[in-house]
Design a protein around this motif. Sequence first.
Motif, PDB file in Angstrom:
ATOM      1  N   VAL A 136       4.223  -5.379  -8.146  1.00 35.90           N
ATOM      2  CA  VAL A 136       4.875  -4.083  -8.319  1.00 35.90           C
ATOM      3  C   VAL A 136       6.475  -4.146  -7.465  1.00 35.90           C
ATOM      4  O   VAL A 136       7.229  -2.559  -8.282  1.00 35.90           O
ATOM      5  N   GLY A 137       6.839  -5.041  -7.368  1.00 28.78           N
ATOM      6  CA  GLY A 137       8.147  -5.164  -6.633  1.00 28.78           C
ATOM      7  C   GLY A 137       8.063  -5.035  -4.845  1.00 28.78           C
ATOM      8  O   GLY A 137       9.496  -4.961  -4.726  1.00 28.78           O
ATOM      9  N   ALA A 138       7.172  -4.471  -3.968  1.00 32.82           N
ATOM     10  CA  ALA A 138       7.431  -4.418  -2.805  1.00 32.82           C
ATOM     11  C   ALA A 138       6.899  -5.908  -2.323  1.00 32.82           C
ATOM     12  O   ALA A 138       7.023  -6.730  -2.909  1.00 32.82           O
ATOM     13  N   ARG A 139       8.038  -5.595  -0.665  1.00 34.35           N
ATOM     14  CA  ARG A 139       8.231  -6.881  -0.165  1.00 34.35           C
ATOM     15  C   ARG A 139       7.167  -7.069   1.104  1.00 34.35           C
ATOM     16  O   ARG A 139       7.597  -5.797   1.839  1.00 34.35           O
ATOM     17  N   ARG A 140       6.700  -7.608   1.435  1.00 41.40           N
ATOM     18  CA  ARG A 140       6.484  -7.877   2.653  1.00 41.40           C
ATOM     19  C   ARG A 140       7.316  -7.449   4.537  1.00 41.40           C
ATOM     20  O   ARG A 140       7.855  -8.512   3.762  1.00 41.40           O
ATOM     21  N   THR A 141       7.093  -7.064   5.045  1.00 42.42           N
ATOM     22  CA  THR A 141       7.543  -6.598   6.012  1.00 42.42           C
ATOM     23  C   THR A 141       6.750  -7.283   8.066  1.00 42.42           C
ATOM     24  O   THR A 141       7.287  -7.350   8.488  1.00 42.42           O
ATOM     25  N   GLY A 142       5.913  -6.650   7.579  1.00 40.89           N
ATOM     26  CA  GLY A 142       5.066  -6.788   8.657  1.00 40.89           C
ATOM     27  C   GLY A 142       3.179  -6.993   8.703  1.00 40.89           C
ATOM     28  O   GLY A 142       3.068  -7.054   7.124  1.00 40.89           O
ATOM     29  N   THR A 143       2.939  -6.256  10.109  1.00 44.58           N
ATOM     30  CA  THR A 143       1.237  -5.890   9.644  1.00 44.58           C
ATOM     31  C   THR A 143       1.275  -4.417  10.555  1.00 44.58           C
ATOM     32  O   THR A 143       1.716  -5.071  11.648  1.00 44.58           O
ATOM     33  N   VAL A 144       0.787  -4.521  10.577  1.00 41.28           N
ATOM     34  CA  VAL A 144      -0.035  -3.049  10.840  1.00 41.28           C
ATOM     35  C   VAL A 144      -0.896  -3.302  11.717  1.00 41.28           C
ATOM     36  O   VAL A 144      -2.471  -3.792  11.021  1.00 41.28           O
ATOM     37  N   ARG A 145      -1.089  -3.483  12.484  1.00 36.73           N
ATOM     38  CA  ARG A 145      -2.362  -4.185  13.531  1.00 36.73           C
ATOM     39  C   ARG A 145      -3.678  -2.894  13.733  1.00 36.73           C
ATOM     40  O   ARG A 145      -3.724  -1.746  13.695  1.00 36.73           O
ATOM     41  N   MET A 152     -10.168  -0.836  11.163  1.00 30.24           N
ATOM     42  CA  MET A 152     -11.074  -2.297  12.603  1.00 30.24           C
ATOM     43  C   MET A 152      -9.766  -3.331  11.942  1.00 30.24           C
ATOM     44  O   MET A 152     -10.699  -4.267  12.299  1.00 30.24           O
ATOM     45  N   TRP A 153      -9.487  -3.365  11.126  1.00 30.51           N
ATOM     46  CA  TRP A 153      -8.810  -4.772  10.521  1.00 30.51           C
ATOM     47  C   TRP A 153      -7.638  -4.511  10.118  1.00 30.51           C
ATOM     48  O   TRP A 153      -6.368  -3.172  10.627  1.00 30.51           O
ATOM     49  N   ASP A 154      -6.527  -5.338  10.228  1.00 28.12           N
ATOM     50  CA  ASP A 154      -5.023  -5.214  10.057  1.00 28.12           C
ATOM     51  C   ASP A 154      -4.862  -4.979   8.914  1.00 28.12           C
ATOM     52  O   ASP A 154      -5.397  -5.946   7.881  1.00 28.12           O
ATOM     53  N   ARG A 155      -2.978  -4.700   8.820  1.00 28.84           N
ATOM     54  CA  ARG A 155      -3.227  -4.281   7.366  1.00 28.84           C
ATOM     55  C   ARG A 155      -2.285  -4.446   6.946  1.00 28.84           C
ATOM     56  O   ARG A 155      -0.951  -4.596   8.203  1.00 28.84           O
ATOM     57  N   PRO A 156      -2.057  -5.307   6.045  1.00 28.26           N
ATOM     58  CA  PRO A 156      -0.403  -5.086   5.833  1.00 28.26           C
ATOM     59  C   PRO A 156       0.766  -4.608   5.578  1.00 28.26           C
ATOM     60  O   PRO A 156       0.097  -3.145   4.568  1.00 28.26           O
ATOM     61  N   GLU A 157       1.383  -4.386   5.940  1.00 31.18           N
ATOM     62  CA  GLU A 157       3.099  -3.479   5.783  1.00 31.18           C
ATOM     63  C   GLU A 157       4.036  -3.966   4.677  1.00 31.18           C
ATOM     64  O   GLU A 157       4.037  -5.190   4.856  1.00 31.18           O
ATOM     65  N   LEU A 158       4.518  -3.431   4.356  1.00 31.83           N
ATOM     66  CA  LEU A 158       5.098  -3.352   2.781  1.00 31.83           C
ATOM     67  C   LEU A 158       6.852  -2.631   2.488  1.00 31.83           C
ATOM     68  O   LEU A 158       6.041  -1.483   3.246  1.00 31.83           O
ATOM     69  N   VAL A 159       7.263  -2.663   1.866  1.00 33.14           N
ATOM     70  CA  VAL A 159       8.100  -1.897   1.417  1.00 33.14           C
ATOM     71  C   VAL A 159       8.701  -1.904   0.219  1.00 33.14           C
ATOM     72  O   VAL A 159       8.688  -3.153  -0.064  1.00 33.14           O
ATOM     73  N   LEU A 160       8.398  -0.467  -0.322  1.00 31.51           N
ATOM     74  CA  LEU A 160       8.993  -0.837  -2.031  1.00 31.51           C
ATOM     75  C   LEU A 160      10.483  -0.406  -1.846  1.00 31.51           C
ATOM     76  O   LEU A 160      10.329   0.653  -1.914  1.00 31.51           O
ATOM     77  N   PRO A 161      11.234  -0.925  -2.845  1.00 32.61           N
ATOM     78  CA  PRO A 161      12.512  -0.254  -3.072  1.00 32.61           C
ATOM     79  C   PRO A 161      12.541   0.617  -3.608  1.00 32.61           C
ATOM     80  O   PRO A 161      11.454   0.003  -5.349  1.00 32.61           O
ATOM     81  N   VAL A 162      13.629   1.530  -3.916  1.00 28.64           N
ATOM     82  CA  VAL A 162      13.211   2.362  -5.270  1.00 28.64           C
ATOM     83  C   VAL A 162      14.166   2.657  -5.782  1.00 28.64           C
ATOM     84  O   VAL A 162      16.007   2.248  -5.081  1.00 28.64           O
ATOM     85  N   VAL A 163      14.778   1.874  -7.065  1.00 27.08           N
ATOM     86  CA  VAL A 163      15.728   2.188  -8.431  1.00 27.08           C
ATOM     87  C   VAL A 163      16.134   2.631  -9.121  1.00 27.08           C
ATOM     88  O   VAL A 163      14.956   4.026  -9.331  1.00 27.08           O
TER      89      VAL A 163
END
Length: 163
Positions: A136-145, A152-163
């Motif tokens: 849906v247009g988000a892009r990965r920016t990192g990982t939240v440990r 108990m697990w690492d999670r993907p950190e993303l950012v969704l641009p708002v247009v």
Amino acid sequence: MRPGITSRARRTLGEDVGIRRAGARDAKRLTRLVRTSRAYEGPYAPMVAGYRVGHDYVETHRVFVAVGETTARLLGFYSLILDPPELDLMFVADDVQGAGIGRLLMGHLSNEAHEAGVTEVRVVSHPPAEGFYLSVGARRTGTVRAAPPAVMWDRPELVLPVV
């Protein structure tokens, strides 16, 4: 991203879907949707086992629900926090996943964020949901440990641009 459910999904659901602001009366149904989500089975189960979406949470945050327009059935929901902008919660009922409810909610979220002057929304994703957010247009920016014992697990950190 094209928000809205498909005609195939509309036939599957048998009704149109609307989005409205959640109210305190929805809190128990939101909690049930979170706790029964198949996405949180197995090793992920402890994270939602005692989770509660309380009346105070619903009244304090921008929580929106997708509901069947004739049945008023709760199909999914999201919560948008504006300061700082973040998607706090998003769940879609197991039996309607793939019907476009998630995309409809994300389109609504984008409109809400845009109207509030937000240019992007942070998403800390449940690992199996990352593909959806990317679609849906988000892009990965990192990982939240991982942060035991709560997560108990690492999670993907993303950012969704708002247009």
